[in-house]
Design a protein around this motif. Sequence first.
Motif, mmCIF file in Angstrom:
data_model
loop_
_atom_site.group_PDB
_atom_site.id
_atom_site.type_symbol
_atom_site.label_atom_id
_atom_site.label_comp_id
_atom_site.label_asym_id
_atom_site.label_seq_id
_atom_site.Cartn_x
_atom_site.Cartn_y
_atom_site.Cartn_z
ATOM 1 N N SER A 163 82.999 90.405 -7.770
ATOM 2 C CA SER A 163 82.811 91.203 -8.985
ATOM 3 C C SER A 163 81.696 92.212 -8.782
ATOM 4 C CB SER A 163 82.457 90.295 -10.169
ATOM 5 O OG SER A 163 83.515 89.425 -10.473
ATOM 6 N N THR A 164 80.584 91.750 -8.156
ATOM 7 C CA THR A 164 79.444 92.635 -7.995
ATOM 8 C C THR A 164 79.649 93.637 -6.876
ATOM 9 O OG1 THR A 164 78.325 91.066 -6.518
ATOM 10 C CG2 THR A 164 77.876 90.870 -8.863
ATOM 11 N N SER A 165 80.484 93.277 -5.873
ATOM 12 C CA SER A 165 80.709 94.206 -4.769
ATOM 13 C C SER A 165 81.913 95.098 -5.019
ATOM 14 C CB SER A 165 80.918 93.418 -3.464
ATOM 15 O OG SER A 165 82.065 92.608 -3.560
ATOM 16 N N CYS A 166 82.705 94.774 -6.022
ATOM 17 C CA CYS A 166 83.916 95.494 -6.424
ATOM 18 C C CYS A 166 84.921 95.612 -5.283
ATOM 19 C CB CYS A 166 83.615 96.864 -6.994
ATOM 20 S SG CYS A 166 85.079 97.544 -7.846
ATOM 21 N N SER A 167 85.799 94.623 -5.210
ATOM 22 C CA SER A 167 86.913 94.646 -4.280
ATOM 23 C C SER A 167 88.186 94.395 -5.082
ATOM 24 C CB SER A 167 86.755 93.567 -3.210
ATOM 25 O OG SER A 167 85.572 93.764 -2.470
ATOM 26 N N THR A 168 89.318 94.704 -4.487
ATOM 27 C CA THR A 168 90.580 94.413 -5.159
ATOM 28 C C THR A 168 91.422 93.484 -4.305
ATOM 29 O OG1 THR A 168 91.586 96.387 -4.187
ATOM 30 C CG2 THR A 168 90.693 96.598 -6.406
ATOM 31 N N LEU A 169 92.275 92.722 -4.960
ATOM 32 C CA LEU A 169 93.210 91.844 -4.269
ATOM 33 C C LEU A 169 94.550 92.543 -4.127
ATOM 34 C CD1 LEU A 169 92.451 88.467 -6.054
ATOM 35 C CD2 LEU A 169 92.295 88.851 -3.595
ATOM 36 N N ARG A 204 98.691 96.832 -6.578
ATOM 37 C CA ARG A 204 97.248 96.701 -6.419
ATOM 38 C C ARG A 204 96.546 96.833 -7.762
ATOM 39 N NH1 ARG A 204 94.754 100.424 -1.986
ATOM 40 N NH2 ARG A 204 95.764 98.879 -0.677
ATOM 41 N N VAL A 205 96.968 97.784 -8.576
ATOM 42 C CA VAL A 205 96.388 97.957 -9.904
ATOM 43 C C VAL A 205 96.611 96.710 -10.738
ATOM 44 C CG1 VAL A 205 96.475 99.279 -12.031
ATOM 45 C CG2 VAL A 205 96.645 100.460 -9.843
ATOM 46 N N ALA A 206 97.831 96.159 -10.665
ATOM 47 C CA ALA A 206 98.166 95.000 -11.486
ATOM 48 C C ALA A 206 97.296 93.811 -11.141
ATOM 49 C CB ALA A 206 99.647 94.641 -11.303
ATOM 50 N N ILE A 207 97.139 93.507 -9.845
ATOM 51 C CA ILE A 207 96.345 92.339 -9.479
ATOM 52 C C ILE A 207 94.877 92.589 -9.744
ATOM 53 C CG2 ILE A 207 95.948 92.912 -7.059
ATOM 54 C CD1 ILE A 207 96.741 89.445 -8.526
ATOM 55 N N CYS A 208 94.412 93.840 -9.607
ATOM 56 C CA CYS A 208 93.027 94.172 -9.937
ATOM 57 C C CYS A 208 92.757 93.877 -11.407
ATOM 58 C CB CYS A 208 92.747 95.638 -9.636
ATOM 59 S SG CYS A 208 91.084 96.185 -10.029
ATOM 60 N N ILE A 209 93.683 94.292 -12.278
ATOM 61 C CA ILE A 209 93.524 94.043 -13.708
ATOM 62 C C ILE A 209 93.558 92.549 -13.977
ATOM 63 C CG2 ILE A 209 94.596 94.341 -15.978
ATOM 64 C CD1 ILE A 209 95.534 97.096 -15.011
ATOM 65 N N LEU A 210 94.457 91.829 -13.295
ATOM 66 C CA LEU A 210 94.560 90.390 -13.464
ATOM 67 C C LEU A 210 93.237 89.713 -13.161
ATOM 68 C CD1 LEU A 210 96.206 87.708 -13.702
ATOM 69 C CD2 LEU A 210 96.686 87.944 -11.256
ATOM 70 N N VAL A 211 92.642 90.055 -12.019
ATOM 71 C CA VAL A 211 91.390 89.430 -11.613
ATOM 72 C C VAL A 211 90.265 89.799 -12.561
ATOM 73 C CG1 VAL A 211 89.645 89.337 -9.812
ATOM 74 C CG2 VAL A 211 92.061 89.282 -9.195
ATOM 75 N N CYS A 212 90.149 91.074 -12.914
ATOM 76 C CA CYS A 212 89.026 91.523 -13.725
ATOM 77 C C CYS A 212 89.070 90.949 -15.134
ATOM 78 C CB CYS A 212 88.993 93.043 -13.791
ATOM 79 S SG CYS A 212 88.652 93.813 -12.203
ATOM 80 N N VAL A 213 90.282 90.722 -15.658
ATOM 81 C CA VAL A 213 90.403 90.185 -17.005
ATOM 82 C C VAL A 213 90.137 88.694 -17.021
ATOM 83 C CG1 VAL A 213 92.055 89.715 -18.862
ATOM 84 C CG2 VAL A 213 91.946 91.981 -17.833
ATOM 85 N N THR A 214 90.583 87.977 -15.982
ATOM 86 C CA THR A 214 90.529 86.524 -16.028
ATOM 87 C C THR A 214 89.235 85.945 -15.479
ATOM 88 O OG1 THR A 214 91.644 86.405 -13.887
ATOM 89 C CG2 THR A 214 93.028 86.283 -15.862
ATOM 90 N N VAL A 215 88.405 86.754 -14.829
ATOM 91 C CA VAL A 215 87.175 86.245 -14.235
ATOM 92 C C VAL A 215 85.969 86.706 -15.033
ATOM 93 C CG1 VAL A 215 85.745 86.245 -12.164
ATOM 94 C CG2 VAL A 215 88.215 86.222 -11.949
ATOM 95 N N LEU A 216 85.065 85.796 -15.337
ATOM 96 C CA LEU A 216 83.842 86.172 -16.036
ATOM 97 C C LEU A 216 82.987 87.030 -15.134
ATOM 98 C CD1 LEU A 216 82.863 82.757 -17.670
ATOM 99 C CD2 LEU A 216 83.894 84.734 -18.791
ATOM 100 N N ARG A 217 82.418 88.110 -15.683
ATOM 101 C CA ARG A 217 81.600 89.024 -14.896
ATOM 102 C C ARG A 217 80.152 88.548 -14.919
ATOM 103 N NH1 ARG A 217 84.373 92.042 -11.419
ATOM 104 N NH2 ARG A 217 86.324 92.713 -12.348
ATOM 105 N N ILE A 218 79.836 87.622 -14.001
ATOM 106 C CA ILE A 218 78.486 87.091 -13.961
ATOM 107 C C ILE A 218 78.002 87.076 -12.530
ATOM 108 C CG2 ILE A 218 78.808 85.643 -16.006
ATOM 109 C CD1 ILE A 218 79.150 83.258 -14.143
ATOM 110 N N GLN A 219 76.696 87.016 -12.378
ATOM 111 C CA GLN A 219 76.085 86.746 -11.089
ATOM 112 C C GLN A 219 75.497 85.343 -11.185
ATOM 113 O OE1 GLN A 219 73.212 89.878 -10.658
ATOM 114 N NE2 GLN A 219 74.635 91.113 -9.508
#
Length: 263
Positions: A178-184, A4-19
Amino acid sequence: MRGRVAICILVCVTVLRIQETTGTDGNPALNKPTSASSMLGFASSTAVDGKNDTHWGSQSCFSVDFSDPDHWWQVDLQYQVLVTEIKVSSRSDCCPERLHDFSVDVYDTDPTLNPLSPAKQCYFYSGSVTSPGVTVTVTCTRPVSGRYLRLTGKNRINDVDVLQFCEVQVFGATETHSTSCSTLTQQRGKRFSSVLVHDLQSHVNDPAACASVCERDIRCTGFNFKLTEGTCQLVRDTEIGPTVADASWNCYQYEPCWVPCPA
């Protein structure tokens, strides 16, 4: 937990944090489905047709019926939107004072179908518009999130006092994971078999890119990724259903963020 930590890091690093704002000029209400407690003359959709002609003869203004004791108008934004501000234009050829004492509320589910859906108030506009053709800007007391935005007329004065206006514009930001903070969370060798699984139209050739597309869509509840072909399938607007064993696929599901994603 490590997966879970690994995929969370994967998503957070590869996705731009925008609304991402939606609609022309950031107006997610533009040309979206509408409804109302009643209608007089013209359809409720005229209030989001993008035409800011405030003369009744333009056929671009909305009013509830004179006999309607319960005045409301509503737009389905079709996405979860963090609403920060709305603009409402009064009629210019007559009766601008009919735009008075109204509440702006946001709902997660359609209150016409689910009367128990809790209202989240953006703002209560107290007072009356006295000048014709004026556009009133209402800033939410605090940003509120939801899919359905409703204007409700309050304090009706007499039988010809009706909820009436010519254009409604909504301003805010489309919510993402990103804004609601969920993990994959990942399941190897399995895929979701939901009937609401959709193949992506564009070619997405790795799980990180698939996660990026899913995260930007608050409706996306998970996805399948076929390892042998680089096929990405999104699951939208539904509870994730059962999985089936398939060695050529991995599946990923959004869950509450037990492990906070890195900033």
